[in-house]
Scaffold this motif. Structure first.
Motif, PDB file in Angstrom:
ATOM      1  N   TRP A 142       0.804  -1.220   0.000  1.00  0.00           N
ATOM      2  CA  TRP A 142       0.000   0.000   0.000  1.00  0.00           C
ATOM      3  C   TRP A 142       0.837   1.269   0.000  1.00  0.00           C
ATOM      4  O   TRP A 142       0.373   2.332  -0.376  1.00  0.00           O
ATOM      5  N   ASN A 143       2.089   1.192   0.435  1.00  0.00           N
ATOM      6  CA  ASN A 143       2.902   2.397   0.594  1.00  0.00           C
ATOM      7  C   ASN A 143       3.557   2.806  -0.727  1.00  0.00           C
ATOM      8  O   ASN A 143       3.658   2.015  -1.657  1.00  0.00           O
ATOM      9  N   LEU A 144       3.981   4.062  -0.774  1.00  0.00           N
ATOM     10  CA  LEU A 144       4.725   4.551  -1.935  1.00  0.00           C
ATOM     11  C   LEU A 144       6.127   3.965  -1.907  1.00  0.00           C
ATOM     12  O   LEU A 144       6.752   3.874  -0.851  1.00  0.00           O
ATOM     13  N   MET A 145       6.627   3.601  -3.066  1.00  0.00           N
ATOM     14  CA  MET A 145       8.005   3.146  -3.169  1.00  0.00           C
ATOM     15  C   MET A 145       8.793   4.230  -3.901  1.00  0.00           C
ATOM     16  O   MET A 145       8.475   4.569  -5.041  1.00  0.00           O
ATOM     17  N   LEU A 146       9.790   4.782  -3.228  1.00  0.00           N
ATOM     18  CA  LEU A 146      10.624   5.831  -3.799  1.00  0.00           C
ATOM     19  C   LEU A 146      11.969   5.234  -4.205  1.00  0.00           C
ATOM     20  O   LEU A 146      12.517   4.379  -3.508  1.00  0.00           O
ATOM     21  N   TYR A 147      12.497   5.705  -5.313  1.00  0.00           N
ATOM     22  CA  TYR A 147      13.722   5.158  -5.870  1.00  0.00           C
ATOM     23  C   TYR A 147      14.904   6.088  -5.623  1.00  0.00           C
ATOM     24  O   TYR A 147      14.818   7.298  -5.835  1.00  0.00           O
ATOM     25  N   ASP A 152      20.519   2.833  -6.274  1.00  0.00           N
ATOM     26  CA  ASP A 152      19.816   1.895  -7.141  1.00  0.00           C
ATOM     27  C   ASP A 152      18.912   0.972  -6.315  1.00  0.00           C
ATOM     28  O   ASP A 152      18.918  -0.241  -6.478  1.00  0.00           O
ATOM     29  N   GLU A 153      18.169   1.586  -5.377  1.00  0.00           N
ATOM     30  CA  GLU A 153      17.281   0.829  -4.496  1.00  0.00           C
ATOM     31  C   GLU A 153      15.968   1.573  -4.310  1.00  0.00           C
ATOM     32  O   GLU A 153      15.905   2.794  -4.444  1.00  0.00           O
ATOM     33  N   PHE A 154      14.962   0.801  -3.978  1.00  0.00           N
ATOM     34  CA  PHE A 154      13.664   1.368  -3.647  1.00  0.00           C
ATOM     35  C   PHE A 154      13.506   1.432  -2.135  1.00  0.00           C
ATOM     36  O   PHE A 154      13.979   0.553  -1.421  1.00  0.00           O
ATOM     37  N   TYR A 155      12.831   2.473  -1.662  1.00  0.00           N
ATOM     38  CA  TYR A 155      12.583   2.657  -0.236  1.00  0.00           C
ATOM     39  C   TYR A 155      11.108   2.974  -0.026  1.00  0.00           C
ATOM     40  O   TYR A 155      10.545   3.780  -0.769  1.00  0.00           O
ATOM     41  N   PRO A 156      10.493   2.386   0.980  1.00  0.00           N
ATOM     42  CA  PRO A 156       9.080   2.698   1.223  1.00  0.00           C
ATOM     43  C   PRO A 156       8.913   4.069   1.873  1.00  0.00           C
ATOM     44  O   PRO A 156       9.695   4.452   2.734  1.00  0.00           O
TER      45      PRO A 156
END
Length: 172
Positions: A142-147, A152-156
């Motif tokens: 449900w959360n936004l995933m920021l890059y 080179d990783e995604f973070y919630p």
């Protein structure tokens, strides 16, 4: 740090009653617990936001968790909702929603949050009930995933609550 996720269903107070509450409880699978939010302990970092939604949309909101009745977080359920995205099987919560859809009103709300205060802006989307699994298979929960370009990783990003207005009317 323990995440204090909140996942619930909001149903218009005029359509919510003891019969529907009993159906919601009776159809819970093992280890899925339901808690009425009114009068229960809720994480103070989300309580004001949930109460604000409840008041302005005239909703009764119930919270779900996958662990036990004494824990006041939906963190385990958040982990369940990423299964379709990472190809690790079906979400038990989405299967539960499919199972109870015939008992739910034509419009209900799925409520997701981590921190949510009364004045906070939220994400609000509308979906057909039949599109929920597709939505979660294309999004990492449900959360936004920021890059991060550097890593080179995604973070919630857990700071923006999500409300999904579900159109549960029968499609022709």
């Amino acid at each position: 740090m323990e995440w204090m996720d909140f996942i619930g269903i909001g149903i218009n107070r005029n359509e919510f009653g003891t019969e529907l509450l009993q159906v919601l409880k009776d159809n819970c699978y093992p280890n899925l617990y339901l808690k009425l939010t009114e009068g229960s302990r809720m994480d103070p970092e989300i309580e004001k936001g949930v109460n604000h939604l409840s008041k302005h949309k005239d909703l009764e909101v119930v919270q779900y968790d996958l662990q036990d009745e004494t824990v006041f977080t939906s963190n385990n359920l958040s982990q369940d909702l990423i299964k379709p995205f990472i190809d690790q099987g079906d979400s038990l919560f989405l299967k539960y929603l499919e199972q109870i859809q015939i008992y739910l009103p034509n419009r209900y709300y799925l409520v997701f949050g981590f921190e949510w205060y009364e004045a906070d802006r939220i994400r609000f989307i509308s979906l057909k009930g039949s599109d929920l699994t597709d939505y979660f298979s294309k999004n990492n929960g449900w959360n936004l995933m920021l890059y991060s370009i550097e890593n080179d990783e995604f973070y919630p990003d857990l700071d923006v609550p999500l409300i999904i207005e579900v159109d549960n009317s029968q499609e022709a």
